[in-house]
Design a protein around this motif. Sequence first.
Motif, PDB file in Angstrom:
ATOM      1  N   SER A   1       0.855  -1.188   0.000  1.00 42.38           N
ATOM      2  CA  SER A   1       0.000   0.000   0.000  1.00 42.38           C
ATOM      3  C   SER A   1       0.888   1.234   0.000  1.00 42.38           C
ATOM      4  N   SER A   2       0.548   2.221  -0.820  1.00 39.82           N
ATOM      5  CA  SER A   2       1.372   3.430  -0.886  1.00 39.82           C
ATOM      6  C   SER A   2       0.514   4.642  -1.227  1.00 39.82           C
ATOM      7  N   PHE A   3       1.013   5.811  -0.854  1.00 37.70           N
ATOM      8  CA  PHE A   3       0.254   7.067  -0.993  1.00 37.70           C
ATOM      9  C   PHE A   3       1.264   8.142  -1.392  1.00 37.70           C
ATOM     10  N   ILE A   4       1.205   8.578  -2.641  1.00 32.54           N
ATOM     11  CA  ILE A   4       2.209   9.497  -3.184  1.00 32.54           C
ATOM     12  C   ILE A   4       1.571  10.850  -3.503  1.00 32.54           C
ATOM     13  N   ILE A   5       2.263  11.907  -3.112  1.00 31.73           N
ATOM     14  CA  ILE A   5       1.891  13.272  -3.515  1.00 31.73           C
ATOM     15  C   ILE A   5       2.863  13.702  -4.609  1.00 31.73           C
ATOM     16  N   LEU A   6       2.325  14.004  -5.775  1.00 31.31           N
ATOM     17  CA  LEU A   6       3.129  14.465  -6.911  1.00 31.31           C
ATOM     18  C   LEU A   6       2.680  15.876  -7.252  1.00 31.31           C
ATOM     19  N   TYR A   7       3.597  16.835  -7.132  1.00 32.28           N
ATOM     20  CA  TYR A   7       3.195  18.220  -7.369  1.00 32.28           C
ATOM     21  C   TYR A   7       4.329  18.992  -8.023  1.00 32.28           C
ATOM     22  N   GLY A   8       4.013  20.174  -8.475  1.00 30.52           N
ATOM     23  CA  GLY A   8       4.996  21.025  -9.141  1.00 30.52           C
ATOM     24  C   GLY A   8       4.284  22.005 -10.051  1.00 30.52           C
ATOM     25  N   ARG A   9       4.990  23.031 -10.470  1.00 31.80           N
ATOM     26  CA  ARG A   9       4.367  24.078 -11.283  1.00 31.80           C
ATOM     27  C   ARG A   9       3.874  23.511 -12.606  1.00 31.80           C
ATOM     28  N   ARG A  10       2.983  24.245 -13.234  1.00 31.08           N
ATOM     29  CA  ARG A  10       2.399  23.812 -14.499  1.00 31.08           C
ATOM     30  C   ARG A  10       3.471  23.606 -15.574  1.00 31.08           C
ATOM     31  N   ARG A  11       3.158  22.744 -16.519  1.00 36.71           N
ATOM     32  CA  ARG A  11       3.942  22.516 -17.743  1.00 36.71           C
ATOM     33  C   ARG A  11       5.198  21.680 -17.529  1.00 36.71           C
ATOM     34  N   THR A  12       5.426  21.180 -16.314  1.00 36.39           N
ATOM     35  CA  THR A  12       6.664  20.430 -16.080  1.00 36.39           C
ATOM     36  C   THR A  12       6.555  18.953 -16.451  1.00 36.39           C
ATOM     37  N   GLY A  13       5.348  18.490 -16.805  1.00 34.38           N
ATOM     38  CA  GLY A  13       5.209  17.122 -17.289  1.00 34.38           C
ATOM     39  C   GLY A  13       4.724  16.126 -16.259  1.00 34.38           C
ATOM     40  N   LYS A  14       3.937  16.568 -15.282  1.00 37.36           N
ATOM     41  CA  LYS A  14       3.444  15.651 -14.240  1.00 37.36           C
ATOM     42  C   LYS A  14       2.513  14.590 -14.829  1.00 37.36           C
ATOM     43  N   THR A  15       1.570  15.035 -15.653  1.00 34.84           N
ATOM     44  CA  THR A  15       0.620  14.089 -16.253  1.00 34.84           C
ATOM     45  C   THR A  15       1.333  13.135 -17.197  1.00 34.84           C
ATOM     46  N   THR A  16       2.301  13.632 -17.953  1.00 31.30           N
ATOM     47  CA  THR A  16       3.077  12.772 -18.852  1.00 31.30           C
ATOM     48  C   THR A  16       3.834  11.718 -18.064  1.00 31.30           C
ATOM     49  N   LEU A  17       4.383  12.112 -16.925  1.00 31.96           N
ATOM     50  CA  LEU A  17       5.085  11.166 -16.055  1.00 31.96           C
ATOM     51  C   LEU A  17       4.138  10.067 -15.573  1.00 31.96           C
ATOM     52  N   ILE A  18       2.953  10.470 -15.151  1.00 32.71           N
ATOM     53  CA  ILE A  18       1.973   9.494 -14.673  1.00 32.71           C
ATOM     54  C   ILE A  18       1.598   8.519 -15.787  1.00 32.71           C
ATOM     55  N   LYS A  19       1.327   9.052 -16.970  1.00 34.48           N
ATOM     56  CA  LYS A  19       0.913   8.200 -18.085  1.00 34.48           C
ATOM     57  C   LYS A  19       2.013   7.223 -18.477  1.00 34.48           C
ATOM     58  N   GLU A  20       3.251   7.669 -18.413  1.00 34.05           N
ATOM     59  CA  GLU A  20       4.369   6.778 -18.715  1.00 34.05           C
ATOM     60  C   GLU A  20       4.463   5.672 -17.659  1.00 34.05           C
ATOM     61  N   PHE A  21       4.283   6.044 -16.404  1.00 37.81           N
ATOM     62  CA  PHE A  21       4.419   5.083 -15.319  1.00 37.81           C
ATOM     63  C   PHE A  21       3.330   4.015 -15.343  1.00 37.81           C
ATOM     64  N   ILE A  22       2.101   4.395 -15.666  1.00 42.37           N
ATOM     65  CA  ILE A  22       0.992   3.430 -15.569  1.00 42.37           C
ATOM     66  C   ILE A  22       0.824   2.578 -16.821  1.00 42.37           C
ATOM     67  N   LYS A  23       1.694   2.765 -17.834  1.00 41.52           N
ATOM     68  CA  LYS A  23       1.635   1.894 -19.009  1.00 41.52           C
ATOM     69  C   LYS A  23       1.748   0.431 -18.568  1.00 41.52           C
ATOM     70  N   GLU A  24       0.879  -0.401 -19.129  1.00 45.57           N
ATOM     71  CA  GLU A  24       0.893  -1.842 -18.842  1.00 45.57           C
ATOM     72  C   GLU A  24       0.534  -2.157 -17.391  1.00 45.57           C
ATOM     73  N   LYS A  25      -0.021  -1.166 -16.661  1.00 48.67           N
ATOM     74  CA  LYS A  25      -0.424  -1.410 -15.275  1.00 48.67           C
ATOM     75  C   LYS A  25      -1.924  -1.188 -15.140  1.00 48.67           C
ATOM     76  N   ASN A  26      -2.510  -1.840 -14.162  1.00 50.71           N
ATOM     77  CA  ASN A  26      -3.925  -1.667 -13.859  1.00 50.71           C
ATOM     78  C   ASN A  26      -4.101  -0.349 -13.107  1.00 50.71           C
TER      79      ASN A  26
END
Length: 454
Positions: free
Chosen positions: A21-46
């Motif tokens: 079980s884990s609970f992560i806070i991912l934050y940072g100013r706009r345009r730095t690629g947070k959503t892109t990072l998430i999408k890359e990480f969850i590839k092939e994952k449920n």
Amino acid sequence: MKFINRKNEIKTLENEYNKSSSFIILYGRRRTGKTTLIKEFIKEKNAFYFFADKQNESLQIERFKNQLAEHFKDELLRKITISDWDTLFEYFINKIGEKKIIFIIDEFQYLCMVNKNFASIFQRIYDEKLSNKNIMIILCGSLISMMYSETLAYSSPLYGRRTAQIKLQPIKFQYYSEFFNNPSHKELIEFYSITSGVPKYILEFNREKTPLWNIENNILNKDNFLYSEPKFLLQEEINDLSRYFSILHTISSGSTKLSTICSQLGINSGGITPYITKLIDLDIVEKEVPVTENIDNGKKGLYKIKDNYLRFWFNYVYPYQSYLEIGNISYPLEKIKNEFDLWVSKTYEELARESLLNTDTISFPIKKLGRWWDKNDEIDIVGIGENEIIFGECKWSVKKVGLSVLYDLKEKSKKVQWKNAVRKEYFILFSKEGFSDELIELAKENDNIILSDF
């Protein structure tokens, strides 16, 4: 576009994923690629991903419900009415069973914005229903102040739940070339002097054209998002936009001491300090002191805008908007062209300084790195080790660097008070156009003189 760098962040997320079980806070100013990072990480994952927005809460609950229906292929859920978060999460928990799942809320702060109690609601749901499940939770957000207050601050209902936090920063220069096709080192530094490592800004540029072409056709084009980017970046974070913009313009124009900022704006230090503190908290401004001083030394502190694009915008767009709004770009563009080499030289200095942390040309570990200055002199680079100290000078010019630059640097180094009796001194010179033959020969004969073609 291939996914660039973020190796450390991916490693952190993978380590968290491997926990029960884990609970992560991912934050940072706009345009730095947070959503892109998430999408890359969850590839092939449920994974279940929900993007929050500014719609009212009932509409967001409805959208959340419909996404659950889509994810679990449940048409009955889509047809029924649900009006509360507890019911939705009860359904979610019953559906996931024991199988590992990643649960993401992107732009989490908007749910807290439309319902000021949402963090408390989510905290209760997590404690009662999610904390003992085989689940990885990622709360992501781009409003730094709100993400901090709602998820990280001691007063937040979610305080103490996180197992990791990632503050996503722009891409480092060492990976910057991966956005381009066979660029020269000079071009990379010129582009970086405008965009920093913010992926969205880099991708908006036509990287087959010159930096000046992009300035003219993108930044100075009032129909391009870059033209108004700072307003959108800051308007949700701060009130009194005009006061903050005045401070940022003053800093970008060269008034970097608190006293000169106050003088330029006609405001006493007590009136200006809270604004600067807020800008520091938002990761927009940073305080700099001579590397041999303590950061709390207010008398010698200077303030600078951290991001190259914001620095550029407040220097060359904000003061000339009356021209640009009517499509008259000739005056600001000519000013930029005349000053562009000087502009790039400041970034060259910063990058040269940072390069010392990623090189094996220095024979000792650097514990502290920065600039040094007094009333009369300035040294671009000073790196401090245990008993070693390195002094550096950077020249972004059309001429080769000669012996006189080295001799001047040595004279200035004598004024730096740090372990004078025992220190071992090194000198490093950076030059865009190389070095004179005499200087090259002298460096060959002295192992404490280093020449860099960075």
